[in-house]
Design a protein around this motif. Structure first.
Motif, PDB file in Angstrom:
ATOM      1  N   TYR A  32       0.992  -1.221  -0.078  1.00 32.13           N
ATOM      2  CA  TYR A  32       0.108  -0.222   0.027  1.00 32.13           C
ATOM      3  C   TYR A  32       0.834   1.310   0.062  1.00 32.13           C
ATOM      4  N   ASP A  33       2.118   1.186   0.085  1.00 34.57           N
ATOM      5  CA  ASP A  33       3.016   2.219   0.131  1.00 34.57           C
ATOM      6  C   ASP A  33       3.217   2.616  -1.342  1.00 34.57           C
ATOM      7  N   ASP A  34       3.324   3.987  -1.535  1.00 32.80           N
ATOM      8  CA  ASP A  34       3.139   4.761  -2.832  1.00 32.80           C
ATOM      9  C   ASP A  34       4.743   4.579  -3.435  1.00 32.80           C
ATOM     10  N   GLN A  35       5.775   4.589  -2.689  1.00 38.08           N
ATOM     11  CA  GLN A  35       6.970   4.488  -3.331  1.00 38.08           C
ATOM     12  C   GLN A  35       7.252   2.927  -3.672  1.00 38.08           C
ATOM     13  N   THR A  36       6.848   2.124  -2.979  1.00 39.63           N
ATOM     14  CA  THR A  36       6.929   0.766  -3.391  1.00 39.63           C
ATOM     15  C   THR A  36       6.153   0.558  -4.701  1.00 39.63           C
ATOM     16  N   LEU A  37       5.060   0.815  -4.765  1.00 35.70           N
ATOM     17  CA  LEU A  37       4.163   0.629  -5.832  1.00 35.70           C
ATOM     18  C   LEU A  37       4.576   1.798  -7.247  1.00 35.70           C
ATOM     19  N   LYS A  64      19.443   2.941  -7.935  1.00 36.32           N
ATOM     20  CA  LYS A  64      20.345   4.039  -8.167  1.00 36.32           C
ATOM     21  C   LYS A  64      20.196   4.983  -9.294  1.00 36.32           C
ATOM     22  N   ALA A  65      19.680   4.285 -10.414  1.00 38.19           N
ATOM     23  CA  ALA A  65      19.548   5.130 -11.659  1.00 38.19           C
ATOM     24  C   ALA A  65      18.349   6.140 -11.473  1.00 38.19           C
ATOM     25  N   PHE A  66      17.303   5.551 -11.062  1.00 33.32           N
ATOM     26  CA  PHE A  66      16.203   6.177 -10.773  1.00 33.32           C
ATOM     27  C   PHE A  66      15.634   6.626  -9.287  1.00 33.32           C
ATOM     28  N   ALA A  67      16.819   7.348  -8.962  1.00 36.55           N
ATOM     29  CA  ALA A  67      16.508   8.395  -7.599  1.00 36.55           C
ATOM     30  C   ALA A  67      15.916   7.580  -6.615  1.00 36.55           C
ATOM     31  N   GLU A  68      16.367   6.166  -6.394  1.00 35.42           N
ATOM     32  CA  GLU A  68      15.689   5.606  -5.122  1.00 35.42           C
ATOM     33  C   GLU A  68      14.137   5.366  -5.239  1.00 35.42           C
ATOM     34  N   PHE A  69      13.824   5.263  -6.458  1.00 34.90           N
ATOM     35  CA  PHE A  69      12.203   5.592  -6.612  1.00 34.90           C
ATOM     36  C   PHE A  69      11.502   6.382  -6.310  1.00 34.90           C
ATOM     37  N   ASP A  70      12.059   7.801  -6.119  1.00 34.90           N
ATOM     38  CA  ASP A  70      11.435   8.771  -5.922  1.00 34.90           C
ATOM     39  C   ASP A  70      10.838   9.427  -6.929  1.00 34.90           C
ATOM     40  N   ALA A  71       9.426   9.365  -6.990  1.00 32.20           N
ATOM     41  CA  ALA A  71       8.510   9.688  -8.052  1.00 32.20           C
ATOM     42  C   ALA A  71       8.814  11.310  -8.584  1.00 32.20           C
ATOM     43  N   LYS A  72       9.028  12.003  -7.494  1.00 34.74           N
ATOM     44  CA  LYS A  72       9.127  13.488  -7.726  1.00 34.74           C
ATOM     45  C   LYS A  72      10.492  13.806  -8.353  1.00 34.74           C
ATOM     46  N   LYS A  73      11.408  13.008  -8.153  1.00 43.16           N
ATOM     47  CA  LYS A  73      12.661  13.237  -8.735  1.00 43.16           C
ATOM     48  C   LYS A  73      12.602  12.689 -10.180  1.00 43.16           C
ATOM     49  N   VAL A  74      12.326  11.508 -10.416  1.00 37.80           N
ATOM     50  CA  VAL A  74      12.175  10.858 -11.649  1.00 37.80           C
ATOM     51  C   VAL A  74      11.272  11.703 -12.548  1.00 37.80           C
ATOM     52  N   ALA A  75      10.221  12.317 -12.142  1.00 36.25           N
ATOM     53  CA  ALA A  75       9.447  13.383 -12.980  1.00 36.25           C
ATOM     54  C   ALA A  75      10.090  14.526 -13.595  1.00 36.25           C
ATOM     55  N   LYS A  97      11.591   2.781 -23.045  1.00 40.48           N
ATOM     56  CA  LYS A  97      10.962   2.393 -21.624  1.00 40.48           C
ATOM     57  C   LYS A  97      11.566   3.266 -20.599  1.00 40.48           C
ATOM     58  N   ILE A  98      12.889   4.075 -20.874  1.00 36.59           N
ATOM     59  CA  ILE A  98      13.353   4.897 -20.030  1.00 36.59           C
ATOM     60  C   ILE A  98      12.427   6.046 -20.240  1.00 36.59           C
ATOM     61  N   GLU A  99      11.870   6.561 -21.375  1.00 37.58           N
ATOM     62  CA  GLU A  99      11.036   7.786 -21.426  1.00 37.58           C
ATOM     63  C   GLU A  99       9.852   7.564 -20.800  1.00 37.58           C
ATOM     64  N   ALA A 100       9.268   6.096 -20.893  1.00 40.86           N
ATOM     65  CA  ALA A 100       7.858   5.841 -20.137  1.00 40.86           C
ATOM     66  C   ALA A 100       8.101   6.010 -18.640  1.00 40.86           C
ATOM     67  N   ALA A 101       9.108   5.615 -18.101  1.00 36.68           N
ATOM     68  CA  ALA A 101       9.440   5.639 -16.819  1.00 36.68           C
ATOM     69  C   ALA A 101       9.374   7.245 -16.114  1.00 36.68           C
ATOM     70  N   ILE A 102       9.999   8.165 -17.097  1.00 33.50           N
ATOM     71  CA  ILE A 102       9.666   9.313 -16.807  1.00 33.50           C
ATOM     72  C   ILE A 102       8.369  10.054 -16.819  1.00 33.50           C
ATOM     73  N   ASN A 103       7.648   9.767 -17.810  1.00 32.20           N
ATOM     74  CA  ASN A 103       6.193   9.985 -18.363  1.00 32.20           C
ATOM     75  C   ASN A 103       5.300   9.639 -17.243  1.00 32.20           C
ATOM     76  N   ASN A 104       5.743   8.213 -16.763  1.00 31.04           N
ATOM     77  CA  ASN A 104       4.664   7.542 -15.821  1.00 31.04           C
ATOM     78  C   ASN A 104       5.131   8.280 -14.572  1.00 31.04           C
ATOM     79  N   ALA A 105       6.069   8.548 -14.266  1.00 32.88           N
ATOM     80  CA  ALA A 105       6.460   9.286 -12.870  1.00 32.88           C
ATOM     81  C   ALA A 105       5.653  10.699 -12.638  1.00 32.88           C
ATOM     82  N   LYS A 106       5.296  11.382 -13.856  1.00 32.81           N
ATOM     83  CA  LYS A 106       4.657  12.476 -13.876  1.00 32.81           C
ATOM     84  C   LYS A 106       3.342  12.205 -13.718  1.00 32.81           C
ATOM     85  N   LEU A 107       2.748  11.163 -14.375  1.00 30.77           N
ATOM     86  CA  LEU A 107       1.353  10.880 -14.129  1.00 30.77           C
ATOM     87  C   LEU A 107       1.187  10.217 -12.955  1.00 30.77           C
TER      88      LEU A 107
END
Length: 189
Positions: A32-37, A64-75, A97-107
């Motif tokens: 249920y944790d957003d960061q893990t999701l 490491k590459a995706f900022a510890e899965f911090d959506a705000k940073k990845v966005a 896939k990389i571009e999708a990860a950034i797009n998905n972080a914003k969404l």
């Protein structure tokens, strides 16, 4: 240990220690944790067309590459970050896939803003936000997708999410415990 006392687990994880640990400690357990999701959103999208063990072996590199899965940073990742990631041999270097990860972080952030949390949104597709517990004698009987994963995937696609088709969605649901597809008799069920 006698045969009667042997631990029963889903056969899909085989004997690879990393896979066994993932099966035993994470797969099918409700998240249920957003960061893990968000972490699983990135990892499952990266997995498209590949085996899960490939992504699992690269998980720490993704962290490491995706900022510890911090959506705000990845966005906030830019074209420079995309080029950096395209050179990172520790992850799957697929530009889409990389571009999708950034797009998905914003969404992901927009869903959080709209629903209070991504967890509330994604779990809201389930009755009373509780996992679906399936019953299978063999993991080969588990589906690759369901009507529910079709619906969730379609809704997320409408929002603009990429690399989140019904099969990836169902894998995400399994990984985050929205569905429990451990075989009957598996100790982790």
């Amino acid at each position: 240990m006698t045969q009667e006392n042997a631990i029963v687990r889903c056969a899909w994880c085989g004997t690879d220690p990393l896979y066994v640990k993932y099966h035993d400690e994470e797969w099918g357990k409700p998240v249920y944790d957003d960061q893990t999701l968000f972490e699983f959103l990135i990892l499952e999208s990266a997995q498209a067309g590949l085996s899960w063990i490939t992504v699992l072996r690269k998980r720490e590199n993704y962290r490491k590459a995706f900022a510890e899965f911090d959506a705000k940073k990845v966005a906030k990742f830019t074209a420079t970050d995309i080029e950096r990631l395209m050179q990172d041999i520790g992850i799957i270097r697929n530009r889409q896939k990389i571009e999708a990860a950034i797009n998905n972080a914003k969404l992901f952030l927009s869903v959080q803003e709209e629903h209070g949390s991504f967890s509330d949104y994604i779990w809201g597709f389930l009755p009373v936000k509780k996992p679906i517990i399936n019953s299978f004698e063999d993991h080969k009987n588990a589906p690759a997708w369901t009507e529910l994963s079709d619906r969730i995937s379609a809704e997320m696609k409408k929002k603009g999410f990429k690399f989140f088709g019904t099969t990836i969605c169902y894998a995400h649901m399994q990984a985050t415990g929205m569905v429990n597809d451990h075989i009957d008799g598996c100790f982790a069920k």
